[in-house]
Design a protein around this motif. Structure first.
Motif, PDB file in Angstrom:
ATOM      1  N   SER A  33      29.489  22.246  53.894  1.00  0.00           N
ATOM      2  CA  SER A  33      28.963  22.011  52.714  1.00  0.00           C
ATOM      3  C   SER A  33      30.355  22.029  51.706  1.00  0.00           C
ATOM      4  O   SER A  33      31.186  22.817  51.860  1.00  0.00           O
ATOM      5  N   PHE A  34      30.268  21.036  50.791  1.00  0.00           N
ATOM      6  CA  PHE A  34      31.581  20.897  49.788  1.00  0.00           C
ATOM      7  C   PHE A  34      31.242  22.066  48.944  1.00  0.00           C
ATOM      8  O   PHE A  34      32.296  22.640  48.401  1.00  0.00           O
ATOM      9  N   SER A  35      30.093  22.969  48.856  1.00  0.00           N
ATOM     10  CA  SER A  35      30.127  23.931  47.960  1.00  0.00           C
ATOM     11  C   SER A  35      30.407  25.389  48.642  1.00  0.00           C
ATOM     12  O   SER A  35      30.475  26.314  47.835  1.00  0.00           O
ATOM     13  N   THR A  36      30.645  25.441  49.811  1.00  0.00           N
ATOM     14  CA  THR A  36      31.047  26.472  50.767  1.00  0.00           C
ATOM     15  C   THR A  36      32.298  27.129  50.560  1.00  0.00           C
ATOM     16  O   THR A  36      33.149  26.308  50.719  1.00  0.00           O
ATOM     17  N   ASP A  37      32.511  28.169  50.044  1.00  0.00           N
ATOM     18  CA  ASP A  37      33.973  28.662  50.094  1.00  0.00           C
ATOM     19  C   ASP A  37      34.620  29.043  51.529  1.00  0.00           C
ATOM     20  O   ASP A  37      33.688  29.636  52.334  1.00  0.00           O
ATOM     21  N   PRO A  38      35.365  28.272  51.983  1.00  0.00           N
ATOM     22  CA  PRO A  38      35.898  28.401  53.314  1.00  0.00           C
ATOM     23  C   PRO A  38      36.406  30.017  53.877  1.00  0.00           C
ATOM     24  O   PRO A  38      35.962  30.185  54.803  1.00  0.00           O
ATOM     25  N   GLU A  39      36.598  30.666  52.726  1.00  0.00           N
ATOM     26  CA  GLU A  39      36.686  31.966  53.272  1.00  0.00           C
ATOM     27  C   GLU A  39      35.616  32.774  53.661  1.00  0.00           C
ATOM     28  O   GLU A  39      35.820  33.806  54.368  1.00  0.00           O
ATOM     29  N   LEU A  65      34.579   5.586  54.918  1.00  0.00           N
ATOM     30  CA  LEU A  65      33.323   6.193  55.127  1.00  0.00           C
ATOM     31  C   LEU A  65      33.620   7.489  55.769  1.00  0.00           C
ATOM     32  O   LEU A  65      32.836   7.832  56.360  1.00  0.00           O
ATOM     33  N   ARG A  66      34.490   7.860  55.481  1.00  0.00           N
ATOM     34  CA  ARG A  66      35.064   9.219  56.260  1.00  0.00           C
ATOM     35  C   ARG A  66      34.129  10.336  55.684  1.00  0.00           C
ATOM     36  O   ARG A  66      33.847  10.478  54.631  1.00  0.00           O
ATOM     37  N   GLN A  67      34.200  11.431  56.473  1.00  0.00           N
ATOM     38  CA  GLN A  67      33.364  12.589  56.291  1.00  0.00           C
ATOM     39  C   GLN A  67      34.203  13.360  54.927  1.00  0.00           C
ATOM     40  O   GLN A  67      33.493  14.164  54.377  1.00  0.00           O
ATOM     41  N   ASP A  68      35.579  13.434  55.081  1.00  0.00           N
ATOM     42  CA  ASP A  68      36.230  14.301  54.259  1.00  0.00           C
ATOM     43  C   ASP A  68      36.120  13.563  52.574  1.00  0.00           C
ATOM     44  O   ASP A  68      36.285  14.408  51.614  1.00  0.00           O
ATOM     45  N   ASN A  69      35.472  12.294  52.579  1.00  0.00           N
ATOM     46  CA  ASN A  69      35.374  11.759  51.164  1.00  0.00           C
ATOM     47  C   ASN A  69      34.090  11.568  50.868  1.00  0.00           C
ATOM     48  O   ASN A  69      33.675  10.793  49.931  1.00  0.00           O
ATOM     49  N   ALA A  70      33.007  12.405  51.709  1.00  0.00           N
ATOM     50  CA  ALA A  70      31.587  11.863  51.508  1.00  0.00           C
ATOM     51  C   ALA A  70      31.182  12.333  50.132  1.00  0.00           C
ATOM     52  O   ALA A  70      30.240  12.016  49.358  1.00  0.00           O
ATOM     53  N   ASP A  71      32.027  13.410  49.356  1.00  0.00           N
ATOM     54  CA  ASP A  71      31.815  14.040  48.308  1.00  0.00           C
ATOM     55  C   ASP A  71      32.054  12.901  47.022  1.00  0.00           C
ATOM     56  O   ASP A  71      31.206  12.680  46.066  1.00  0.00           O
ATOM     57  N   TYR A 122      24.074  12.780  41.542  1.00  0.00           N
ATOM     58  CA  TYR A 122      24.059  13.152  40.007  1.00  0.00           C
ATOM     59  C   TYR A 122      23.293  12.165  39.060  1.00  0.00           C
ATOM     60  O   TYR A 122      22.561  12.774  38.442  1.00  0.00           O
ATOM     61  N   GLU A 123      23.343  11.087  39.335  1.00  0.00           N
ATOM     62  CA  GLU A 123      22.431   9.970  38.721  1.00  0.00           C
ATOM     63  C   GLU A 123      20.835  10.297  39.161  1.00  0.00           C
ATOM     64  O   GLU A 123      20.250  10.172  38.252  1.00  0.00           O
ATOM     65  N   ALA A 124      20.703  10.754  40.222  1.00  0.00           N
ATOM     66  CA  ALA A 124      19.366  10.998  40.785  1.00  0.00           C
ATOM     67  C   ALA A 124      18.800  12.351  40.178  1.00  0.00           C
ATOM     68  O   ALA A 124      17.640  12.666  39.889  1.00  0.00           O
ATOM     69  N   GLY A 125      19.670  13.432  39.703  1.00  0.00           N
ATOM     70  CA  GLY A 125      19.220  14.622  39.049  1.00  0.00           C
ATOM     71  C   GLY A 125      19.389  15.682  40.111  1.00  0.00           C
ATOM     72  O   GLY A 125      18.952  16.873  39.824  1.00  0.00           O
ATOM     73  N   LEU A 126      19.966  15.387  41.365  1.00  0.00           N
ATOM     74  CA  LEU A 126      20.041  16.763  42.434  1.00  0.00           C
ATOM     75  C   LEU A 126      21.255  17.436  42.400  1.00  0.00           C
ATOM     76  O   LEU A 126      21.342  18.502  42.847  1.00  0.00           O
ATOM     77  N   VAL A 127      22.502  16.633  41.722  1.00  0.00           N
ATOM     78  CA  VAL A 127      23.755  17.248  41.573  1.00  0.00           C
ATOM     79  C   VAL A 127      24.057  17.437  40.025  1.00  0.00           C
ATOM     80  O   VAL A 127      23.711  16.711  39.172  1.00  0.00           O
ATOM     81  N   ASP A 128      24.195  18.880  39.910  1.00  0.00           N
ATOM     82  CA  ASP A 128      24.515  19.179  38.376  1.00  0.00           C
ATOM     83  C   ASP A 128      25.792  18.635  37.976  1.00  0.00           C
ATOM     84  O   ASP A 128      26.619  18.162  38.443  1.00  0.00           O
ATOM     85  N   GLU A 129      25.968  18.823  36.613  1.00  0.00           N
ATOM     86  CA  GLU A 129      27.110  18.221  35.884  1.00  0.00           C
ATOM     87  C   GLU A 129      28.367  18.805  36.175  1.00  0.00           C
ATOM     88  O   GLU A 129      29.523  18.227  36.202  1.00  0.00           O
ATOM     89  N   GLU A 130      28.510  20.224  36.375  1.00  0.00           N
ATOM     90  CA  GLU A 130      29.696  20.830  36.709  1.00  0.00           C
ATOM     91  C   GLU A 130      30.239  20.270  38.203  1.00  0.00           C
ATOM     92  O   GLU A 130      31.448  20.135  38.203  1.00  0.00           O
ATOM     93  N   THR A 131      29.401  20.166  39.086  1.00  0.00           N
ATOM     94  CA  THR A 131      29.680  19.590  40.304  1.00  0.00           C
ATOM     95  C   THR A 131      30.396  18.074  40.121  1.00  0.00           C
ATOM     96  O   THR A 131      31.410  17.768  40.822  1.00  0.00           O
ATOM     97  N   TYR A 132      29.684  17.374  39.399  1.00  0.00           N
ATOM     98  CA  TYR A 132      30.113  15.856  39.420  1.00  0.00           C
ATOM     99  C   TYR A 132      31.638  15.945  38.513  1.00  0.00           C
ATOM    100  O   TYR A 132      32.450  15.148  39.104  1.00  0.00           O
TER     101      TYR A 132
END
Length: 631
Positions: free
Chosen positions: A236-242, A448-454, A462-472
């Protein structure tokens, strides 16, 4: 529409969305709808088996890792849950180009299921029910709800079918044929009839799974150990690697041998795959071990991976040896493998047949063409795999919500992501076997690499409403940091100083005799962005993922720009929409096969029409002429 949306909350048996099935597709679909503010119900045959992994105990893998990252960037849950419950993580294909790098994590299967169930039960607006759905209720071409086996009706403005491999399921090995779902769970025996009465065409597919063996009976000293990566890369892009660096469990590698193959060949007449007992069509790219032996008679061995099923069980999964042979044959062939000589089977391998649909009955938003408000996702659509199911699930969930809320649907194209390729292939192309995602199916895989999926998917979420503005906003800021750094590297030059020459020599790279930009040096095969850090004191502080993107952007710039030009041409065809009411009857110049398929499948754009089997470039040219005249 707003009053209709609000009034549902007042009736305990009325829902905006009902999701049928709580596998990987159903979980993502239900969570998406509830998170978008809709009253949602999800029905499962057994609440203890939410997000169950009936086959392989892992998430991700080649191309599938891309899908997991895309689901995450859209606002889904699979990546977050596997980050909390994995027992080993490994990046695959690192010796190849970045387009095919794919993350794969071994799961603690019980922990994954429990964690996902907790997410569902803790989601506001989402109710989880145990029970079999037997009927989909439709009036005047529009879905109105569902009926359960108890005869109870739940009204709904949208229904999403995510039934997996449970419809009229039958598990088979040798002479044993059990009317059940995967893993001995109950099957769903009534829904297929209801769907067929509605005019939905069903088909019979098959998949299979290897035996589970007691790990305490395996001689691991004879096997090749397969360790996880250090450091661990999160899904997940939101998971802290540490937060996820931990001790990992090993997997193990062995292989079949001629003795194994002799046992299989001597008993082919007892295999339901070859006796005709199994009627369903199986996956080409995940064959049983007996299939492999028959198809590749010259091969003297096949790889076998021994994968732990979790931290609190001795069971191990025998990846590469799925089978439907009789149990005595299974015992003989498994114990013929090095390291498994004394292995004890806990659960025999089996094949499973089930009902699904030809997904060409769906639109690109995964809604049935002939029934408004009825959506479908996952293996019910003729695909295979947890990741393919999750990707369809979140897209179907978003689109069910968009329909109820009166908004435009989310249509992912082939240039947007692997999820777009997956859905387009399912609803456009004729498939005679369970569909499996592969990197080779994506024409624009360098983009369409996995590293740029974000970067690719967060805007849709974000447009659909599932991603918050801060993340966007943070994703946009990261994009700017990467593009600024690429520009800086192109304009930053170094000369043949002792420091530069020594670094180049230590990396096995040729010396320079005049100034060179840092970007030019990064393009050398033996060098990369991180290697040049000692001679680049002005570089900004970037995260590891950002450094990877900078490196890829510079190394593959020419290929990336070429694919971007191809995408521009592709989008021109995708943007040429075909009106829903367009009539193909009487069009002169179209070949008969093309006319019949276009009229049956009713593509939404010229691009989609061009990918239909049996529609030639000449047919597309004729169609363009008629569309221009119509305009």
């Amino acid at each position: 529409m707003k009053s209709s949306v609000n009034s549902v909350w007042e009736n305990k048996d009325a829902y905006h969305v009902v999701v049928v099935g709580a596998g990987h597709a159903g979980c993502e679909a239900a969570l998406a709808c509830a998170r978008l503010g809709l009253k949602t119900a999800v029905f499962t045959l057994h609440v203890d088996h939410v997000a169950m992994m009936p086959c392989n105990p892992n998430v991700g893998g080649t191309s599938k890792g891309h899908l997991v990252r895309e689901v995450d960037a859209l606002g889904g849950e699979m990546a977050k849950v596997i980050d909390r419950t994995f027992i080993q993580s490994k990046m695959l294909n690192t010796s190849k180009g970045p387009a095919v790098h794919s993350l794969r994590a071994q799961a603690d299967k019980a922990a994954y299921s429990a964690a996902m169930r907790k997410v569902l039960e803790g989601q506001e607006g989402l109710s989880v029910f145990q029970g079999e759905v037997t009927d989909v209720c439709v009036k005047d071409g529009t879905v109105t709800g569902i009926l359960t086996e108890a005869g109870h009706k739940y009204s709904a403005q949208a229904v999403i079918l995510c039934t997996g491999t449970y419809l009229n399921a039958r598990c088979i090995y040798g002479d044993v044929s059990i009317h059940s779902g995967p893993g001995g769970l109950r099957s769903a025996d009534h829904l297929t009839g209801s769907l067929e009465k509605l005019g939905i065409l069903t088909r019979r597919f098959k998949t299979g799974t290897p035996a589970r063996i007691d790990g305490s009976t395996v001689d691991f000293s004879k096997l090749e150990e397969q360790k996880g990566d250090v450091p661990i890369t999160p899904f997940s892009f939101s998971t802290d690697p540490e937060s996820i660096q931990k001790e990992q469990v090993s997997c193990w590698l062995t292989q079949t041998n001629e003795r194994t193959h002799e046992i299989i060949r001597a008993n082919l007449d007892r295999s339901p795959l070859f006796s005709g007992e199994i009627e369903g069509v199986g996956p080409r790219y995940c064959p049983s071990i007996e299939d492999k032996v028959v198809r590749f008679p010259d091969k003297t061995s096949h790889q076998v991976f021994i994968e732990p099923e979790g931290l609190y069980t001795n069971e191990v999964y025998i990846d590469g040896m799925s089978s439907s042979m009789p149990e005595d044959v299974q015992n003989a062939m498994y114990t013929s493998v090095k390291g498994l000589e004394h292995a004890r089977i806990v659960r025999p391998a089996y094949a499973i047949e089930y009902d699904c649909i030809d997904a060409r009955q769906l639109k690109l938003n995964l809604e049935f063409k002939e029934i408004s408000g009825l959506f479908a996702a996952g293996q019910f659509n003729g695909s295979s795999g947890y990741e393919e199911a999750a990707a369809q699930g979140i897209v179907a969930g978003i689109n069910a919500a968009e329909k109820i809320l009166g908004r435009e649907p989310l249509i992912l194209t082939r240039s947007d992501g692997y999820a777009g390729v997956l859905i387009d292939d399912l609803v456009t192309k004729e498939s005679h076997e369970p569909y499996r995602m592969m990197t080779a199916r994506a024409e624009y895989r360098l983009l369409l690499r996995q590293d740029n999926a974000d970067e690719r998917m967060i805007p849709f979420g974000y447009e659909a409403g599932l991603v918050d503005e801060e993340t966007y906003k943070e994703m946009r800021a990261s994009q700017n940091r990467i593009s600024d750094e690429v520009a800086r590297l192109k304009d930053s030059y170094v000369g043949p100083t002792d420091e530069v020459l020594n670094l180049l020599k230590s990396c096995g790279s040729a010396a320079i005799d005049s100034g060179a930009s840092l970007a030019e040096l990064i393009r050398r095969p033996e060098l990369d962005y991180r290697a040049l850090a000692p001679i680049d004191p002005d570089r900004p502080k970037l995260s590891e993922p950002e450094q990877t993107k900078v490196n890829t952007e510079i190394k593959y710039e020419g290929y990336i720009r070429r694919q971007e030009r191809q995408v521009e041409q592709f989008k021109k065809l995708e943007n040429r929409k075909i009106p829903a009411e367009f009539s193909y009857k009487g069009l002169k110049g179209l070949r008969r096969e093309a006319l019949e398929k276009l009229d049956k499948l009713r593509p939404e754009s010229i691009g989609q029409a061009s990918r239909i089997s049996g529609v030639s470039p000449a047919d597309i040219a004729v169609l363009l002429v008629y569309l221009k005249k119509r305009q």
